[in-house]
Scaffold this active site. Structure first.
Site, PDB file in Angstrom:
ATOM      1  N   GLU A 138       0.827  -1.213   0.000  1.00  0.00           N
ATOM      2  CA  GLU A 138       0.000   0.000   0.000  1.00  0.00           C
ATOM      3  C   GLU A 138       0.860   1.261   0.000  1.00  0.00           C
ATOM      4  OE1 GLU A 138      -2.625  -0.804  -1.093  1.00  0.00           O
ATOM      5  OE2 GLU A 138      -4.225  -0.852   0.387  1.00  0.00           O
ATOM      6  N   THR A 140      -5.699   6.618  -5.483  1.00  0.00           N
ATOM      7  CA  THR A 140      -5.770   6.880  -4.032  1.00  0.00           C
ATOM      8  C   THR A 140      -4.862   8.056  -3.659  1.00  0.00           C
ATOM      9  OG1 THR A 140      -6.296   4.588  -3.577  1.00  0.00           O
ATOM     10  CG2 THR A 140      -5.405   5.842  -1.746  1.00  0.00           C
TER      11      THR A 140
HETATM   12  N1  HSE Z   1      -8.351   4.649   3.628  1.00  0.00           N
HETATM   13  C1  HSE Z   1      -7.842   4.737   2.294  1.00  0.00           C
HETATM   14  C2  HSE Z   1      -8.279   6.075   1.708  1.00  0.00           C
HETATM   15  C3  HSE Z   1      -8.400   3.602   1.480  1.00  0.00           C
HETATM   16  O1  HSE Z   1      -9.456   6.380   1.801  1.00  0.00           O
HETATM   17  O2  HSE Z   1      -7.440   6.786   1.165  1.00  0.00           O
HETATM   18  C4  HSE Z   1      -7.947   3.583   0.059  1.00  0.00           C
HETATM   19  O3  HSE Z   1      -8.587   2.490  -0.595  1.00  0.00           O
END
Ligand code: HSE
Length: 309
Positions: free
Chosen positions: A131, A184
């Site tokens: 990630e 993201t």
């Molecule tokens: N919590 C993360 C965001 C998840 O909202 O940026 C990304 O899938």
């Protein structure tokens, strides 16, 4: 490490944030996800043999599965190499945990090949490396549920404290994925860095309500608590017809509705499959009318997480 041994795993798609739980709450879906095959090889390298489904880097340094395996090899002092093949079932940039599924699958598979030195919970930290590569931030709210199954709460990042919450039996999720890409990294950049105390109070009330609703199978409380007053107002402008979808699904079987992860997918939770299918029809009608390509997934909350196939 047994040279030539192959492990094949499936890691599911996931919904992160679940409205009010930005970066701390998520759950996996059933049926949709990535498949990964990992083989131990003599040569001490990581080789990505193939990626099916979507165009992603074969360079292990630039691939989420590659960096997860690299970190595991380093920490466990493994002397052999690995060859991996990936079949992607989730489109990158969909908001359904595409990078997380690959990262979770890689962590799970190498741990199996190494004779399971770590528990599945301990693998979360490795999957988070993927990630970090994908979005710049090692958030765990997709990888932890993808690995473990059920709802997962990240109570704390430092130290990492992960709590699995049993999903209510009749809870269904419907996710619509409009075919536009939202990275993201970009959708994090537009977020405000400061929030007011008033908004914080609303948000943590809802998080506490949502967790309580999940743990007591109180569907109405789950619905009431699915409110995000901090992230959604900023990000929803990137999603076609977000407001219309949300208003319509709440009248047609959804307990609550929000952005799936960082979008553009929109998810709902419903009590029972019939309601979840009504939501699916409602979403379909809206997107068909505006000519955006989309796909819709209806599933129970996945309780299994990443597993061998
Ligand atoms: N919590 C993360 C965001 C998840 O909202 O940026 C990304 O899938």
């Amino acid at each position: 490490m047994e040279i030539g041994k192959e492990i094949r795993v499936f890691a599911p798609a996931s919904v992160a944030n679940v409205t009010c739980g930005f970066d701390i709450l998520g759950f996996p879906l059933s049926g949709t996800g990535d498949e990964l095959s990992l083989i131990a090889i003599e040569e001490p390298i990581i080789r990505i043999k193939s990626i099916e489904g979507f165009d992603l880097p074969l360079d292990p340094e630039k691939n989420v599965a590659g960096v997860v395996i690299k970190k595991f090899i380093q920490d466990m002092n493994i002397k052999t190499g690995f060859e991996l093949s990936l079949k992607k079932g989730i489109k990158p940039g969909s908001g359904m945990g595409s990078s997380a599924a690959s990262a979770a699958a890689a962590a799970f598979a190498i741990n199996e090949l190494a004779g399971k030195p770590l528990s599945t919970k301990e693998l979360v930290k490795y999957a988070m490396e993927g990630e970090k590569l994908a979005s710049g931030i090692p958030h765990a709210d997709n990888v932890a549920p993808a690995l473990l199954g059920d709802f997962v709460l990240i109570r704390s990042y430092e130290p990492l404290d992960i709590i699995q919450l049993k999903a209510p039996e009749e809870l269904y999720c419907t996710v619509v994925h409009p075919h536009i890409q939202v990275k993201t990294e970009d959708s994090r950049m537009i977020l405000k860095k400061q929030i007011s105390l008033k908004k914080a109070i609303e948000q943590w009330g809802n998080v506490a309500g949502l967790i309580t609703g999940i743990l007591t199978s109180d569907y109405q409380l789950i619905g009431r608590s699915m409110q995000d007053v901090i992230i959604e107002p900023v990000r929803s402008i990137l999603i076609p017809k977000f407001k219309e979808v949300k208003e319509s699904v709440l009248k047609n079987g959804a307990l609550g509705c929000g952005i799936s992860g960082s979008g553009p997918s929109i998810f709902t939770l419903s009590k029972g499959e019939r309601n979840a299918r009504n939501v699916q029809d409602t979403m379909r009608k809206i997107y068909q009318n505006i000519g955006v390509d989309f796909d819709i997934h209806v599933s129970k909350i996945n309780k299994q997480g990443t597993h061998l196939i």
